[in-house]
Design an enzyme around this catalytic site. Structure first.
Site, PDB file in Angstrom:
ATOM      1  N   GLY A 131       6.674 -12.773   3.365  1.00 39.71           N
ATOM      2  CA  GLY A 131       7.650 -11.725   3.668  1.00 39.71           C
ATOM      3  C   GLY A 131       7.716 -10.726   2.538  1.00 39.71           C
TER       4      GLY A 131
ATOM      5  N   GLY B  53       8.677  -9.898  -0.399  1.00 37.02           N
ATOM      6  CA  GLY B  53       9.265 -10.638  -1.515  1.00 37.02           C
ATOM      7  C   GLY B  53       9.763  -9.724  -2.616  1.00 37.02           C
ATOM      8  NE  ARG B  54       5.152  -7.601  -5.504  1.00 39.02           N
ATOM      9  CZ  ARG B  54       4.231  -7.488  -6.432  1.00 39.02           C
ATOM     10  NH1 ARG B  54       4.570  -7.178  -7.653  1.00 39.02           N
ATOM     11  NH2 ARG B  54       2.968  -7.692  -6.137  1.00 39.02           N
TER      12      ARG B  54
ATOM     13  N   GLY C  54      10.551 -10.680  -7.761  1.00 39.49           N
ATOM     14  CA  GLY C  54      10.903  -9.494  -6.981  1.00 39.49           C
ATOM     15  C   GLY C  54      10.540  -8.178  -7.655  1.00 39.49           C
TER      16      GLY C  54
ATOM     17  NE  ARG D  63       3.436  -6.075   4.926  1.00 33.38           N
ATOM     18  CZ  ARG D  63       2.908  -5.772   3.751  1.00 33.38           C
ATOM     19  NH1 ARG D  63       1.811  -6.377   3.360  1.00 33.38           N
ATOM     20  NH2 ARG D  63       3.458  -4.871   2.973  1.00 33.38           N
TER      21      ARG D  63
ATOM     22  CG  ASP E 195      -0.136 -11.850   3.362  1.00 33.56           C
ATOM     23  OD1 ASP E 195      -1.145 -12.557   3.471  1.00 33.56           O
ATOM     24  OD2 ASP E 195       0.347 -11.522   2.263  1.00 33.56           O
ATOM     25  CG  ASN E 196      -2.031  -8.282   1.383  1.00 35.68           C
ATOM     26  OD1 ASN E 196      -0.804  -8.183   1.453  1.00 35.68           O
ATOM     27  ND2 ASN E 196      -2.631  -8.895   0.391  1.00 35.68           N
TER      28      ASN E 196
ATOM     29  CG  ASP F 281       0.581  -5.230   0.419  1.00 33.88           C
ATOM     30  OD1 ASP F 281       1.385  -4.281   0.500  1.00 33.88           O
ATOM     31  OD2 ASP F 281       0.898  -6.409   0.635  1.00 33.88           O
TER      32      ASP F 281
HETATM   33  P1  AMP Z   1       0.436 -10.021  -2.388  1.00 32.50           P
HETATM   34  O1  AMP Z   1      -0.648 -10.933  -2.839  1.00 32.50           O
HETATM   35  O2  AMP Z   1       0.858  -9.008  -3.416  1.00 32.50           O
HETATM   36  O3  AMP Z   1       0.159  -9.402  -1.073  1.00 32.50           O
HETATM   37  O4  AMP Z   1       1.741 -10.934  -2.216  1.00 32.50           O
HETATM   38  C1  AMP Z   1       1.815 -12.060  -1.371  1.00 32.50           C
HETATM   39  C2  AMP Z   1       3.254 -12.410  -1.125  1.00 32.50           C
HETATM   40  O5  AMP Z   1       3.929 -12.687  -2.347  1.00 32.50           O
HETATM   41  C3  AMP Z   1       4.063 -11.323  -0.443  1.00 32.50           C
HETATM   42  O6  AMP Z   1       4.951 -11.943   0.434  1.00 32.50           O
HETATM   43  C4  AMP Z   1       4.768 -10.664  -1.593  1.00 32.50           C
HETATM   44  O7  AMP Z   1       5.958 -10.036  -1.199  1.00 32.50           O
HETATM   45  C5  AMP Z   1       5.029 -11.821  -2.511  1.00 32.50           C
HETATM   46  N1  AMP Z   1       5.113 -11.428  -3.919  1.00 32.50           N
HETATM   47  C6  AMP Z   1       4.103 -11.052  -4.729  1.00 32.50           C
HETATM   48  N2  AMP Z   1       4.560 -10.782  -5.965  1.00 32.50           N
HETATM   49  C7  AMP Z   1       5.897 -10.988  -5.951  1.00 32.50           C
HETATM   50  C8  AMP Z   1       6.942 -10.884  -6.913  1.00 32.50           C
HETATM   51  N3  AMP Z   1       6.705 -10.500  -8.167  1.00 32.50           N
HETATM   52  N4  AMP Z   1       8.191 -11.175  -6.503  1.00 32.50           N
HETATM   53  C9  AMP Z   1       8.451 -11.569  -5.253  1.00 32.50           C
HETATM   54  N5  AMP Z   1       7.521 -11.699  -4.312  1.00 32.50           N
HETATM   55  C10 AMP Z   1       6.249 -11.397  -4.635  1.00 32.50           C
HETATM   56 MG    MG Z   2       0.954  -8.309   0.232  1.00 25.78          MG
END
Ligand code: AMP
Ligand code: MG
Length: 528
Positions: free
Chosen positions: A119, A121-122, A154, A211, A280-281, A290
């Site tokens: 989801g 997450g940030r 986040g 996504r 998810d990307n 992303d």
């Molecule tokens: P990503 O690899 O950047 O696409 O991230 C995968 C998942 O981890 C997604 O759900 C992001 O929202 C979450 N995420 C990545 N980095 C952070 C962070 N620093 N804080 C919170 N959620 C994160």
């Molecule tokens: Mg992502």
């Protein structure tokens, strides 16, 4: 002047009149067909978590123009501390309940493995701005923890935020579908990664941030009603033509398949590696989304892995199209419960699987010609001949063997003459094995002899598709190093150069050159 929206028109009739209040007021969160209206099963409403002393790092006048904000006006309003505060997620007033931002829930396959619930997450959504009949959603990335943050903080660091900002804008100017970025706001609030860094927030702009993983989420939880509501939202807002099909959801899969095939061809044709092609990307609109450990290749290596964390090379350059296809399978699987409602119950499931497989096959029939036509254009071939794909592949092989610079090789091919080898040097000198290049160049020249375009016409056409300037890692790194010292001028300059990637810009010749020695050990990972 031009800041308006079609409903409840907020208008500023002079540049000075565009205030931060007006900009904030133009963000509409209440449209009946907005994603946020899908409701509590899809998202959580919550405020951003404020950061101390936010400051402007960069703003994209071009992204602002997409939102209907006059470029000059945005440069001005961006200097207002209220702008930095707002796009850092620090509202000057309490968020009214009805304008509370939202983080959405999705799931996904990460590195080929089912990862369960993920989801935003940030990231939090602020709502939409409408301009010229188009609606664009604004999202703050790095704005604090959400219920989907899992163990993470986040936040996003300045380094990765600048990279995302520059690359979104650069991709747009290359003509490659992408989410956009309006601005980067920094704060000296420390963030722990491998070392202590400072935080930043990017305002991302897109028609939608849905996504593949959003669909997988509801499928995996057996929530067909929500799955259908999501698919209906996406169809009604972005693929209305699918409504006319016998099976609108299959038609949706087909559209997404074709867009994804096109996107993969776009990436391959500029030597772009995404780095984290998890489901998810993957954008349901076929946009690049992303930006993390992405990279534009310098020396061409067909198996280049741009993400230091990708130890298996799952997302290497040569595997990207295949992974796009694999990800579409995941999307198809998630949509299965919606398929085939026009079939009688008897035999429905078999027919649905056959339909889905047929539609997914469309990836292969779309991708190969999409890439071939891009490669033909990159070689300046206006006509189509048997064997053009072999000629292009042969070049890539020689480039790979010599680690010839991807961007410079294609750009310099335009200087060659179809009559003789006298102008070969700019391309040829990029190859250590000159004989191998010469052998290919002979075949190329023989092929050019079948073309009617003059050298000058061909060069002009090639220069419209082979960029001179891409966001090379070392260029981003240089801008980041200066930004860490609070000098943001290089971010601005680089954005300017990359906004005209196909034009000769003599004053910025060095931005088109090979990476310097210090850049040879630059690494980018998932850490962001
Ligand atoms: P990503 O690899 O950047 O696409 O991230 C995968 C998942 O981890 C997604 O759900 C992001 O929202 C979450 N995420 C990545 N980095 C952070 C962070 N620093 N804080 C919170 N959620 C994160
Ligand atoms: Mg992502």
């Amino acid at each position: 002047m031009s800041f308006s929206r079609s409903s409840n028109a907020v208008r500023a009739d002079s540049i000075d009149a565009l205030s931060m209040d007006e900009l904030a007021a133009a963000i509409d969160i209440g449209r009946p067909d907005a994603f946020v209206q899908l409701g509590a099963a899809f998202l959580t409403r919550l405020p951003a978590a404020p950061v101390p002393d936010p400051y402007l790092v960069a703003v994209s006048a071009d992204a602002a123009a997409q939102l209907g904000i006059d470029p000059a006006s945005v440069q001005k309003v961006a200097q207002d501390p209220a702008f930095s505060a707002f796009f850092a997620g620090n509202p000057t007033r309490e968020w009214p309940a009805e304008r509370l931002p939202y983080a959405t829930v999705y799931s996904g396959h990460q590195f080929g493995v089912w990862a369960g619930q993920l989801g935003d997450g940030r990231a939090i959504g602020l709502g939409e701005i409408e301009h010229d009949g188009k609606r664009l959603e604004l999202q703050l990335k790095g704005a604090g923890r959400t219920p989907y943050s899992r163990m993470a903080d986040g936040r996003a660091v300045l380094r990765s935020s600048i990279r995302e900002f520059l690359c979104s804008e650069a991709m747009h100017h290359l003509g490659i579908p992408t989410t956009r970025a309006l601005c980067v706001i920094g704060s000296d609030m420390p963030v722990r990664r491998e070392t202590i860094e400072t935080s930043a927030i990017v305002t991302r702009v897109s028609p939608s941030f849905v996504r593949f993983g959003h669909f997988e989420h509801f499928y995996s939880n057996d929530r067909v009603e929500e799955l259908k509501a999501l698919a209906d939202h996406v169809i009604d807002r972005f693929y209305p033509q699918c409504r006319d099909a016998d099976d609108p959801y299959l038609a949706l899969l087909s559209e997404v398949t074709l867009r994804t095939a096109d996107l993969m061809a776009d990436w391959q044709a500029v030597g772009f590696c995404h780095g984290v092609m998890n489901t998810d990307n993957m954008s349901i609109l076929g946009l690049t989304i992303d930006y993390g450990p992405f990279g534009f290749m310098d020396g061409f290596n067909a198996h280049h892995i741009c993400n230091h964390s990708d130890t298996q090379g799952r997302y290497s350059y040569s595997r990207q199209p295949q992974v796009g296809y694999w990800n579409l399978f995941c999307l198809a699987q998630a949509l299965v419960p919606l398929f085939g409602s026009h079939y009688p119950e008897e035999g429905r499931s078999e027919r649905v699987i056959e339909d889905a497989q047929r539609v997914l096959e469309g990836f292969k029939t779309a991708f190969a010609p999409a890439l071939e036509s891009r490669m033909r254009a990159k070689l300046g071939l206006a006509e189509t001949r048997e064997g053009d794909d072999k000629l292009a592949n042969a070049l890539l092989e020689v480039m790979h063997a010599n680690r010839a610079d991807f961007t410079m090789t294609f750009r310099n091919l335009a200087k060659m003459s179809k009559a003789d080898a006298l102008n070969d040097a700019p391309a040829r000198d990029l190859f250590l094995d000159r004989a191998a290049f010469d052998a290919w160049a002979n075949d190329y020249r023989a092929r050019l002899a079948e073309e009617t375009l003059s050298d000058a016409e061909r060069a002009a056409a090639m220069n419209r598709v082979n960029p001179k300037y891409v966001l090379r890692n070392h260029l981003a790194e240089q801008a980041i190093r200066q930004a860490k010292e609070k000098d943001f001028s290089e971010v601005e300059r680089l954005m300017r150069v990359l906004s005209r990637p196909f034009d000769e810009q003599p004053e910025f010749e060095s931005y088109a050159g090979l990476p310097p020695d210090w850049a040879s050990d630059l690494e980018v990972s998932c850490s962001s």
